[in-house]
Design a protein around this motif. Structure first.
Motif, PDB file in Angstrom:
ATOM      1  N   GLY A   1      -3.404   2.200  -3.347  1.00 14.90           N
ATOM      2  CA  GLY A   1      -2.502   2.548  -2.068  1.00 14.90           C
ATOM      3  C   GLY A   1      -3.133   2.933  -1.004  1.00 14.90           C
ATOM      4  O   GLY A   1      -2.613   1.867   0.237  1.00 14.90           O
TER       5      GLY A   1
ATOM      6  N   PHE B   1       2.408   1.223  -3.543  1.00 21.39           N
ATOM      7  CA  PHE B   1       1.402   2.146  -4.404  1.00 21.39           C
ATOM      8  C   PHE B   1       1.686   3.558  -4.170  1.00 21.39           C
ATOM      9  O   PHE B   1       1.613   4.540  -5.372  1.00 21.39           O
TER      10      PHE B   1
ATOM     11  N   GLY C   1       0.756  -1.708   0.207  1.00 19.44           N
ATOM     12  CA  GLY C   1      -0.162  -0.148  -0.011  1.00 19.44           C
ATOM     13  C   GLY C   1       0.861   1.077  -0.082  1.00 19.44           C
ATOM     14  O   GLY C   1       0.930   2.266  -0.542  1.00 19.44           O
TER      15      GLY C   1
END
Lengths: 558, 185
Positions: free
Chosen positions: A474, A433, A430
């Motif tokens: 994300g 991203f 996450g």
């Protein structure tokens, strides 16, 4: 006799684990910290979805309100409560239990922080304090917001002084001994917490009469400078807290020994001394500071990188030594011997790796010319989601998997360990991203602290959209990570099977050289800290006050 | 790198024209950063000099008092506004600055410091603290420009530089008076 008694206490403490009363302090602090993570994380998701243009926030709870609360909950509440809870447990463990007086101070501090926090949050919810977590004047919030902040600072000071009393008492009873390393870290952190929050206390005491209307104008540059003297110190308090786990805990978990005790203590001393003037690199495009002065401050900021490089060397040296002892070979093949399946190692390890690009990004931002490109863009947000959001938070997660069972007298089950590994991986994905997208779109010019807009369908602004979509992806992954982590914390605190968990503190090498006694001289460290603050602040402050503009009345921009 | 090379390197670095220009362009940095760094350069180089000429130091500085007096004279000399001005405008004075601070202040300081007793050390720190407060007030209160090369605001900055350093010295003195290290270590 007194010393003997204490020594006995020390031993029982180590054998039987933390006593109930000390454990309650840490448990309470941890519960507040992870509640803040849950609420703050949810607000973060709302923001991410808004930034990607997927979600329109209602008028009664707008983007900037969400942003202010997200910042305050995560950078102030989560970190402060975690740090204090963690170091109080560490002191209880390594200094033979907390003194009753100190325990009381921790509770008074807790109460003051909670009262202050409630006072600060209500105006945010009422949309009367939508000033972001930096609360730069001339934006003015409701006075209650600032009064709340004063209480938070006072609560932190209470805990800092509690720690000083605890440490001084131990040293009196254990003459000629070095303060245990984990408590040495605690001392460094509390010294920084105290001296770092003095400037922000001055700032807030200056803002309150201005926001009430007793004084008409405020010196904006002065307020910003006082804020960053605190803000940057806070950053390094988190960092120093993470370092304590890297230097002391991680080697034990991987079954190795600590790196040089002297070097560890030197790193702490350097970070404590050089920290506060580092705040100026947050003001690198601010007016009112001469170019030459800014140039010299770049030295000051980059000097903080030096102990970080020492740390990087120390950590990888410990990893390699330990892995080779376990039969690791080759240039890189020994990496496989590290316990990657253990969340207590994996989370801080990824945290350390994230600090490599995180630190490099920090150097970019504190360099004048490069800063011009990224200033006030999403790059900066990407940077601190790497450093705070990954390096610090993943280390905190890693700590929670042994600290919470330790204080709740339960054990980490293989199942929860596995869950922790999954959480860590989700968090890493996450954050990757999100942080990469933010860095990139920042380079393309997308501003920070701005709710979603296409600027009337301007082509450049539209070109940011794909990156912002990654940001939302994300954010969604991170939300899953938050939920899993909070579940793990609650489980470890209340439901995991009963048992004994140790507080992992690695030993030094058998042939380690003796640590010199000058490392124990905290008075000298504090005087040097003050001297460096004087060096950094006298020039700009005299300039800001001596050549002050008329100042600004309060504005409500929202 | 031994201490002598470090000190020599520091001295040469500080004498490089761009470095010197940058440090001398701000009054407080000139007095409170460049000058102390020159003293530190001498302090670092002192060890080799002491080893090479032990008899000289034995003959002339056996109890540390002559050395510390020389140090005080040099330090006080460079606190006078006029001397800073001259260091910027008169070439020979600039050269004297680069020689006097490392070699006539830094080296005698290192040789004398260990020979002095605790009382003399504290007396020295106290007198410098008082002097710093006085100089600070002078630079802050003076309605006139004291140096041709620096504006009044820079002078005030320098004054506050003196005051804050004196305040740090006071913190140190209080700490060493109140806290007995033997209680702890």
């Amino acid at each position: 006799m007194e010393a003997l008694k204490l020594n006995f206490q020390d031993k029982t403490n180590k054998a039987l684990g933390i006593n109930e009363e000390d454990a309650l302090i840490t448990k309470t602090y941890m519960l507040v910290a992870f509640t803040a993570l849950l609420i703050g994380g949810t607000l973060g998701l709302l923001q991410g979805l808004n930034r990607a243009g997927l979600l329109e926030l209602p008028v009664w709870f707008n983007y900037y309100q969400v942003l202010t609360a997200h910042g305050l909950l995560l950078v102030l509440v989560l970190t402060a409560f975690f740090t204090i809870g963690y170091f109080y447990a560490a002191m209880s463990h390594s200094l033979g239990g907390l003194l009753p007086k100190v325990r009381k101070m921790a509770w008074i501090g807790f109460g003051m922080k909670i009262v202050g926090f409630v006072m600060a949050v209500i105006p945010i919810l009422l949309n009367q304090a939508t000033v972001m977590f930096t609360f730069y004047p001339p934006m003015a919030a409701s006075p209650w917001f600032y009064i709340g902040l004063v209480f938070i600072v006072l609560g932190v000071w209470m805990c800092a002084f509690g720690a000083f009393i605890q440490v001084a008492n131990w040293r009196k009873n254990n003459k000629g001994q070095h303060l245990p390393i984990i408590s040495y870290f605690a001392t460094g952190v509390f010294v920084l917490l105290f001296f770092g929050s003095v400037p922000v206390a001055i700032e807030v005491l200056y803002i309150i009469p201005w926001s009430i209307g007793w004084i008409e104008t405020i010196n904006v540059m002065l307020a910003r400078t006082l804020f960053w003297a605190f803000g940057h110190t806070l950053v390094n308090i988190w960092y120093l807290t993470a370092l304590s786990a890297w230097y002391v805990v991680v080697p034990k978990i991987i079954g190795g020994r600590r790196f040089s005790d002297t070097l560890t203590r030197l790193v702490i001393i350097l970070l404590v001394i050089m920290n506060i003037p580092g705040g100026f690199h947050h003001q690198i495009v601010d007016p009112g500071i001469a170019e030459s002065v800014k140039y010299m401050h770049v030295f000051m900021s980059l000097a903080i990188g030096f102990p970080s490089l020492m740390t990087a060397y120390a950590m990888f040296s410990v990893f390699e030594k330990t892995a080779r002892k376990k039969g690791g070979t080759g240039i890189f093949a020994w990496f496989k011997k590290l316990p990657w399946g253990d969340v207590r190692f994996l989370a801080p390890m990824i945290a350390m790796i994230a600090f490599i690009p995180g630190g490099a990004g920090g150097i970019v931002q504190s360099t004048n010319q490069l800063n011009q490109v990224v200033h006030n863009t999403l790059w900066v947000v990407g940077h601190f989601h790497l450093t705070v959001g990954t390096t610090v938070v993943l280390t905190f997660f890693g700590i929670s998997y042994w600290l919470i069972p330790y204080v709740s007298k339960r054990v980490l089950t293989p199942k929860i360990n596995k869950l922790g590994v999954i959480t860590t991986l989700i968090w890493t994905a996450g954050m990757s991203f999100m942080a990469i997208a933010m860095h990139w779109v920042g380079l393309l010019g997308s501003p920070r602290r701005t709710s979603y807009t296409t600027y009337a369908d301007n082509a450049t602004a539209l070109s940011w959209d794909p990156y912002l979509m990654f940001l939302a992806v994300g954010g969604t992954l991170l939300m899953i990570g938050v939920l899993l982590q909070v579940y793990a914390v609650v489980h470890l605190m209340f439901f995991a099977p009963k048992g004994e968990t140790e507080f992992p503190i690695a030993d030094v090498e058998d042939n380690a050289s003796k640590t010199p006694m000058w490392t124990e001289s905290w008075g000298r460290v504090v005087v040097l800290l003050l001297l460096l603050v004087a060096m950094g602040y006298v020039i700009p402050l005299v300039e800001f006050i001596g050549n002050a503009p008329p100042g600004s009345p309060p504005f409500q921009t929202w | 790198m031994n201490q002598f090379t470090a000190g020599l390197f520091l001295l040469i670095f500080l004498a490089l024209p761009p470095v010197a220009n940058l440090l001398e362009s701000i009054m407080v940095v000139h007095m409170h950063m460049q000058m102390p760094l020159l003293v530190i350069a001498g302090f670092l180089m002192a060890k080799l000099v002491q080893e090479r000429f032990p008899v000289f130091f034995e003959n002339w500085n056996s109890n540390g008092v002559p050395g510390i007096l020389l140090f005080i004279i040099i330090m006080v000399y460079w606190m006078i506004p006029r001397t800073m001005d001259e260091a910027l405008t008169v070439q020979s004075v600039a050269i004297f600055k680069y020689i006097s601070l490392p070699f006539l202040a830094g080296i005698p300081l290192r040789d004398s410091w260990k020979k002095l007793g605790d009382k003399s050390k504290n007396a020295l720190i106290i007198s410098f603290t008082v002097m710093f407060f006085a100089m600070g007030l002078l630079y802050i209160m003076s309605p006139e420009q004291l140096c041709n090369n620096y504006l009044i605001i820079e002078q005030i900055t320098l004054g506050w530089g003196f005051i804050t350093m004196a305040a740090c010295a006071v913190v140190y003195l209080i700490y060493s008076a109140v806290v007995d290290p033997s209680d702890y270590v």
